[in-house]
Design an enzyme around this catalytic site. Structure first.
Site, mmCIF file in Angstrom:
data_model
loop_
_atom_site.group_PDB
_atom_site.id
_atom_site.type_symbol
_atom_site.label_atom_id
_atom_site.label_comp_id
_atom_site.label_asym_id
_atom_site.label_seq_id
_atom_site.Cartn_x
_atom_site.Cartn_y
_atom_site.Cartn_z
ATOM 1 N N GLU A 33 0.810 -1.216 0.000
ATOM 2 C CA GLU A 33 0.000 0.000 0.000
ATOM 3 C C GLU A 33 0.840 1.261 0.000
ATOM 4 O O GLU A 33 0.755 2.075 -0.899
ATOM 5 C CB GLU A 33 -0.916 0.022 1.228
ATOM 6 C CG GLU A 33 -2.152 -0.822 1.039
ATOM 7 C CD GLU A 33 -3.009 -0.815 2.275
ATOM 8 O OE1 GLU A 33 -4.204 -1.089 2.129
ATOM 9 O OE2 GLU A 33 -2.498 -0.570 3.376
ATOM 10 N N GLU A 70 -13.450 16.393 36.822
ATOM 11 C CA GLU A 70 -14.426 17.469 36.919
ATOM 12 C C GLU A 70 -13.773 18.845 36.858
ATOM 13 O O GLU A 70 -14.257 19.737 36.207
ATOM 14 C CB GLU A 70 -15.172 17.338 38.242
ATOM 15 C CG GLU A 70 -16.665 17.392 38.084
ATOM 16 C CD GLU A 70 -17.354 16.959 39.354
ATOM 17 O OE1 GLU A 70 -16.796 17.146 40.436
ATOM 18 O OE2 GLU A 70 -18.466 16.418 39.251
#
Lengths: 576, 104
Positions: A74, A314
């Site tokens: 490829e 948080e």
């Protein structure tokens, strides 16, 4: 007959394996890929096949001293070099040293005409030449599908492919072949998976807009292997797979105790604090000081010169540092010393498994003694309850085998404390602290309980949890007739008690005075009686002496009288 | 079989053909015979055939991107064309090499 069977297994020749060097993969495959046999790595586009193949070759060359041939159908060699340069792999150097050989096979259908019979000996010869030129032990073929795209005669290709696999086996090289995923089958041609000895399926799944990469070993001839789907991570270090289901529950335990950072809390926990390597859950409603408690624990760990890893889901680290300064904790100093590391990530950044993998990686690298997750509740946004639970089980398990103490905070959404937290992890943890609001007399106060603490005596009392400028502290709550008293009610009660004490003290001193007076009166009485007794005694003594005196005087007188009578008698006689 | 066999000795050729084979297999013999026949017929004195046996020169396989054998490569005239197989279909070979117009 266990001894005999044991003997047998040592005698039998087991399947030799070639370690891939890919983190975690060797654990799932129990040692690596089958040595001298072909392995297929299949998956859809963009799931990491080529990267895995590259790592197999490069790590083989660098870590295990096995040269490898990378035959690509490829990408150009230059493209491949550039792609892996981002992982810090220097392919051109490896090629110069003769450890890696990259061969780009270019197939252009427009250039090729097919007439009559042919075979793929050209490819075999090419590969054979590449293998022999560097003495390669590893071969990668990436991706074979391109052969099918470039050539028309599928019948020939299929037989040639079969021949290629057996030829690779004959050559004795450990080969890794990548293949595109087909529809309903593992590969497009539905052939490679049958001729390979080991098939690894890679997947890139997106659930609720969150992607997770997963790996599964579909087959492995002649070897046991993990069968689950294992999440894996691709980052700057390449691929890391997490074999997270080694739930053997046989990790070593420590009886060493570590302080929670709050002397009053340690006192509640049998006076010594938590066990090292245990898991601690702090749950509570919003704003009850869970993060503060976690920061205290982190601070205490760093004070012991131990490392602490803080995962914030948080708040940002800067925010936590600023906020904790207000209660007298300087986390920044620990960070500067390299004892504390904070990692903040939104839970939605990646899937649950990915979080686990990244925690895993950070822990492996930083080697902390304490890990803090604040809070785990937010993870629920990226997975279901059972998924979060499964993840936490694996996390706790992993950390316990590493003897790392872990502290979770969890948000309870309702004020009614249920026996289970949202994440359902309360049964997994060793210690569970509950911080809750106690609302009475128009104010909210914080109360803390120890719901459970395995393996130690712990207080069953509710303590009031106060946050001041100096830090956190635990105060006894008052259990009066009106119920639990906290906050100003507690203070009022304390005042009341203090007043009572003063009054009691006063009363006490008055009584003492009274007694003193009584004693003095009594003593005075005793003195007068004594005097009286002495005078009587004196009187009695006086008569006694007088009697003696008269007796003596009388006796004296009688002797005198007798003497005088005798002299009278003699005078009388001579006269006669 | 010889590695390279030049069939003609002229200085310049309009056609330079290269045939890659892997050992003296029936397929390669067929391919070479077919090729020679077509060339004699259509390109007399205009061609040069070079036969490369990859078993002897495996390092040459990468240069021309050889996968299959036998492979016929047309080096000149450009662009490079490749024909794989035993060249049994004359029409396909001629079309592939773009020979047909020259004959006319």
């Amino acid at each position: 007959m266990p001894p005999k069977s044991k003997y047998n297994t040592t005698q039998l020749k087991k399947l030799p394996k070639t370690p891939t060097g890919v983190k975690g993969l060797d654990e799932i495959t129990r040692g690596g890929l089958p040595k001298g046999r072909p392995t297929l790595v299949c998956g859809a586009a963009g799931c990491g096949k080529t990267l895995m193949a590259t790592e197999f070759i490069v790590r083989g060359a660098l870590e295990f001293g096995e040269p490898g041939v990378f035959m690509t159908f490829e990408e150009q060699a230059e493209e491949l070099e550039m792609n892996v340069a981002s992982l810090g792999i220097n392919l051109p150097k490896l090629q110069k040293e003769g450890l890696v050989k990259i061969d780009h096979v270019h197939i252009d259908k427009s250039e090729i005409e097919e007439t009559g019979e042919y075979d793929l000996d050209g490819l075999f010869i090419r590969l054979g030449y590449a293998i022999d030129s560097i003495g390669a032990k590893r071969v990668v073929l990436d991706t074979l599908e391109n052969l099918f795209a470039g050539l028309n005669n599928q019948a020939i290709l299929r037989t040639e492919l079969r021949r290629l696999f057996s030829w690779l086996k004959e050559k004795g090289v450990t080969s890794l072949i990548t293949g595109e995923k087909g529809e309903g089958t593992l590969t497009r041609q539905g052939l490679e998976e049958y001729v390979s000895d080991c098939v690894i399926l890679l997947e890139h799944r997106v659930v609720n807009q969150i992607s997770t990469r997963l790996m599964r070993i579909v087959k492995y001839r002649g070897s046991i292997h993990g069968t689950n789907e294992y999440p894996f991570l691709i980052d700057e270090d390449g691929i890391s797979v997490l074999p997270i289901t080694s739930l053997m529950l046989n990790s070593d335990v420590s009886s060493q105790r570590i302080s929670s950072g709050l002397p009053a809390l340690d006192k509640m926990l049998g006076g010594k604090g938590f066990f090292r390597g245990s898991s601690i859950l702090i749950s509570g409603t919003a704003g009850t000081g869970k993060t503060s408690l976690a920061a205290y624990f982190a601070n205490e760990t760093c004070k012991r010169k131990e490392r602490c890893l803080y995962f914030a889901f948080e708040e940002s680290p800067q925010q936590i540092i600023r906020n904790m300064k207000s209660i007298g904790i300087d986390l920044k100093a620990h960070i500067d010393k390299g004892l504390l590391e904070m990692h903040a990530a939104r839970p939605t950044l990646n899937g649950l498994e990915m979080h686990l993998v990244s925690i895993h990686k950070h822990v492996k690298r930083f080697k902390p003694k304490t890990v803090i997750l604040d809070p785990i509740t937010n993870l629920i946004t990226v997975g279901s309850v059972s998924e979060v639970k499964a993840m936490l089980i694996r996390l706790i398990d992993f950390l316990q085998t590493e003897q790392i103490t872990v502290l979770f905070t969890a948000l309870s959404l309702n004020t009614i404390v249920t026996e289970q937290t949202d994440e359902g992890v309360s049964s997994l943890v060793d210690a569970w602290l509950l911080v809750r609001d106690i609302e009475s007399n128009g104010e909210r106060n914080r109360g803390m309980y120890i719901m459970k603490s395995r393996g130690m005596k712990h207080s069953n009392q509710v303590r009031e949890f106060v946050i001041t400028d100096e830090g956190l502290d635990l105060v006894d709550v008052y259990l009066g007739t009106d119920g639990v008293l906290t906050g100003s009610a507690r203070e009022a009660q304390q005042l009341l008690e203090a007043t009572g004490q003063v009054l009691r003290k006063h009363a006490l001193s008055r009584k003492d005075l009274e007694i003193e007076r009584k004693r003095k009166v009594l003593e005075a009485k005793i003195a007068s009686l004594q005097e009286e007794f002495e005078s009587v005694q004196d009187e009695l003594n006086k008569s006694y002496v007088e009697e003696e005196l008269t007796k003596e005087i009388m006796a004296k007188n009688r002797r005198k009288m007798m003497q005088s009578r005798q002299t009278k008698n003699t005078g009388n006689g001579s006269k006669k | 079989m010889a590695a390279r066999s030049k069939t003609t000795a002229k200085k310049e050729y309009k056609w330079e053909l290269r045939l890659y084979i892997a050992g003296n297999t029936p397929k390669s013999v067929t391919a070479l015979n077919n090729l020679k026949r077509y060339c004699e017929e259509h390109l007399k004195d205009l061609y040069q055939i070079e036969v490369i046996d990859l078993l002897i020169h495996p390092q040459l396989a990468a240069g021309d991107q050889i996968l299959a054998v036998p492979t016929l490569v047309r080096k000149v005239p450009v662009p490079i064309r490749k024909i794989i197989g035993d060249l049994s279909n004359e029409e396909k070979v001629l079309v592939g090499l773009n020979i047909r117009p020259l004959k006319n």
